[in-house]
Scaffold this motif. Structure first.
Motif, PDB file in Angstrom:
ATOM      1  N   GLN A 247       0.828  -1.208   0.000  1.00 40.59           N
ATOM      2  CA  GLN A 247       0.000   0.000   0.000  1.00 40.59           C
ATOM      3  C   GLN A 247       0.863   1.259   0.000  1.00 40.59           C
ATOM      4  O   GLN A 247       0.559   2.242  -0.668  1.00 40.59           O
ATOM      5  N   ASP A 248       1.969   1.216   0.735  1.00 38.74           N
ATOM      6  CA  ASP A 248       2.873   2.353   0.736  1.00 38.74           C
ATOM      7  C   ASP A 248       3.445   2.611  -0.661  1.00 38.74           C
ATOM      8  O   ASP A 248       3.591   3.753  -1.103  1.00 38.74           O
ATOM      9  N   GLU A 251       0.746   4.208  -2.861  1.00 39.05           N
ATOM     10  CA  GLU A 251       0.542   5.623  -2.550  1.00 39.05           C
ATOM     11  C   GLU A 251       1.650   6.498  -3.139  1.00 39.05           C
ATOM     12  O   GLU A 251       1.401   7.618  -3.592  1.00 39.05           O
TER      13      GLU A 251
END
Length: 253
Positions: A247-248, A251
């Motif tokens: 997810q990082d 993003e």
């Protein structure tokens, strides 16, 4: 030669109940002369040997004896790194044979192979489960090339330590009876080296761990901390941590 020393070492370790695995060209169905004919095939040959060592060597596994052309310093360093990565004990056994003697032995082997009906380069690797046939020696050009590029091991280098040097049995002179006319005549009988057995015993003691802690380089190698993971993922949180990391990345993109 080195193959004789490798066989002696394997036999001595087996007598102590220690399992051994010998990695050499014939065991991998490689023809020695063809495997070192030029730089390209030699690179492939060394790569296959090194990969086999990497698969075979474990900290609690059998002793791996590399009976191959290990005369290049950088190649010995790569083998040492494999031993260090798994935390195994490592050493180098150097057969310090004079080049002229090695060349004479090789020429005799080639002559013997030719007289037996071979072509002087009949290095055969045998099939699985069978003993490799005696090969016909190095081609003269390949022998000269390997001898020219040989880099003598140095016990001061960590990848060559501990270093056990086995010299070929010395040619002992046998003189005629004192006072005879032929007193200065010297006959060269068979080879014998009084320190060979002692050197092999020290090598076996090191490999078997009998010298643990008694001297420098006697203990097993330790993996480099830089190559080890700094943190270990918990099994219970493995998926969650992977999802969070993914997810990082999303993003940021």
């Amino acid at each position: 030669g080195k193959s004789t020393a490798a066989a002696e070492l394997a036999s001595a370790l087996s007598a102590k109940g220690i399992r051994t695995t010998t990695v050499d060209e014939p065991s991998l169905h490689l023809h020695r002369n063809a495997g070192y004919a030029n730089g390209h095939v030699e690179k492939n040959t060394r790569g296959l040997l090194k990969a086999t060592v990497d698969r075979s060597l474990h900290k609690d596994g059998p002793v791996v004896i590399v009976d191959a052309c290990n005369g290049i310093k950088g190649y010995r360093y790569e083998l040492w790194c494999i031993a260090r990565q798994v935390g195994a004990r490592s050493c180098v056994v150097h057969c310090d044979t004079p080049e002229d003697d090695a060349r004479a032995w090789n020429e005799a082997r080639r002559a013997s192979s030719t007289s037996a009906g071979g072509e002087g380069s009949g290095d055969t690797a045998g099939t699985a489960g069978t003993k490799p046939e005696e090969w016909g020696g190095w081609d003269a050009k390949i022998f000269d090339d390997l001898a020219f590029r040989f880099e003598r091991p140095d016990g001061k280098n960590r990848w060559d330590a501990p270093l056990f040097t086995i010299r070929p049995p010395l040619k002992l002179p046998v003189h005629s009876a004192p006072g005879s006319l032929n007193d200065d005549v010297v006959e060269m009988h068979g080879y014998r080296d009084a320190t060979r057995e002692e050197t092999m015993e020290r090598c076996v003691a090191h490999v078997s761990g009998e010298t643990e802690g008694s001297a420098l380089h006697s203990r097993a190698l330790e993996p480099n901390a830089a190559t080890q993971p700094s943190t270990l993922l918990s099994d219970t949180r493995l998926r969650a941590e992977i999802d969070a990391g993914a997810q990082d990345v999303v993003e940021v993109l």
